[in-house]
Design an enzyme around this catalytic site. Structure first.
Site, PDB file in Angstrom:
ATOM      1  CB  SER A   1      -0.871  -0.002   1.262  1.00 40.27           C
ATOM      2  OG  SER A   1      -1.430   1.268   1.494  1.00 40.27           O
TER       3      SER A   1
ATOM      4  CE1 TYR B   1      -4.326  -1.956   4.796  1.00 40.71           C
ATOM      5  CE2 TYR B   1      -3.601   0.258   4.189  1.00 40.71           C
ATOM      6  CZ  TYR B   1      -4.029  -1.005   3.837  1.00 40.71           C
ATOM      7  OH  TYR B   1      -4.140  -1.343   2.502  1.00 40.71           O
TER       8      TYR B   1
END
Length: 353
Positions: A141, A166
């Site tokens: 990501s 995350y």
């Protein structure tokens, strides 16, 4: 780079009921013949499960002749289930897209991220180790860049300052993959996705959440007083990148010490055109009116509120995708207006017919 012909191969797509996963499977149906494609997803209730059901139904209806498709409801954090799948199918290429997504949710529900993003990915790596694959492609990501000030973000930059759990789990995926590439000579490629959007996307993403709120007459909050910039990437561009990368695995070769040089790579996939959030909201509004989702006389100004930054968020994401273009001849092409137009038209059809 080792070229892989995906025709007549056995492929695993984890997170296959997800936004990117379902679009990837659809594309694999279209481009390759004689494939066996297994999709797995735990169908969790992080967002509206009926949207996931819709995506799987769409896939089930579009399986071409000569392709074998099977959807498995299961969790990659379940080691026995993953091991059994690998044992049965002996996958050639694996694409791991299953993950607990979302930056803000990781602040309130950290457990979900450790289970899916850490333990789940470890299970995939172990399965690839014991049932050797030609290529493991996995989703990282843009959030791994954290608070990096240098833009555009390059895969050569240090990424040691995650600002959310995350992001930390995605960075750890890259470290795990490097370790397994080195120890077991498994070709792995990580893809750092930049703000993916499009039809049937995730309702927790800004463009989708804003649309739902505006329809209900609620006020939308624009973070950092509208001064955030995001490198929005349309889902078809992401899928194009994934399909190309699947077919080009990092080459296995040994170093001077006779040990494997890790067949490991990481690429950015992003539009390379960061958009100011206020401009993004204006384009979204225009396209929602154009598609008939909102009335022509809708008073947008009355439904907009500029608010400070949220914990875990970053002010700018901006991809340097030169390496992807160099190695795979691809740069994302779809403009924000074109992409939001597709979303608005899908939304009108899905929710308002």
């Amino acid at each position: 780079m080792e070229r892989i012909d995906l025709n007549n191969k056995t492929l695993l797509v984890t997170g296959a009921a997800g936004f990117i996963g379902s679009n990837l499977v659809k594309r694999l149906f279209k481009d390759f013949t004689g494939t066996t494609i297994i999709g797995i997803d735990n169908m969790n209730a992080y967002y509206d499960v009926s949207l996931k059901d819709y995506r799987v139904d769409e896939l089930n209806k579009s399986v071409p002749a000569g392709t074998t498709w099977k959807f498995v409801k299961g969790d990659i954090a379940d080691k026995a289930a993953i091991d059994a799948l690998f044992e049965e199918y002996k996958f050639d290429v694996v694409v791991n897209l299953a993950a607990q997504a979302g930056v803000r949710y990781s602040i309130t529900n950290p457990d979900a991220y450790i289970q899916s993003n850490m333990i789940g990915f470890y299970n995939i790596l172990e399965a690839c180790r014991h049932n050797p694959v030609q290529h493991l492609v996995y989703a990282s990501s843009s959030s791994v860049y954290g608070g990096n000030k240098k833009v555009p973000f390059s895969t050569d930059d240090r990424v040691d300052n995650p600002v959310s759990l995350y992001a930390a789990t995605k960075k750890s995926n890259e470290l795990f993959a490097h370790c397994y590439s080195k120890l077991y000579n498994i070709p792995t490629t990580g893809l750092r996705f930049f703000t993916v959007y499009g039809p049937a996307g995730r309702p927790d993403m800004a463009y989708f959440g804003f649309t739902n709120k505006l329809l209900k007459g609620e006020t939308i909050q624009i973070f950092n007083y509208g001064n955030c910039r995001r490198d929005f990437t349309y889902v078809d561009d992401i899928v194009e990148g994934v399909v190309r990368v699947m077919q080009g695995a990092p080459e296995r070769k040994n170093g001077e010490d006779g040990l494997p040089i890790p067949p490991y790579a990481v690429y950015n996939i992003g539009g390379g055109q960061p958009e100011n959030l206020l401009d993004f909201v204006n384009i979204l509004q225009e396209e929602l009116v154009r598609a008939g989702v909102l009335p022509k006389d809708f008073d947008f100004e009355a439904h907009k509120q500029l608010v400070p930054m949220q914990p875990g968020d970053v002010p700018t994401t901006y991809a340097d995708a030169a390496a992807l273009e160099r190695d795979f001849g691809f740069t994302p092409k779809i403009t924000l207006r074109e992409g939001l137009r597709h979303f608005a038209e899908w939304y009108a059809k899905y929710y308002q017919q």
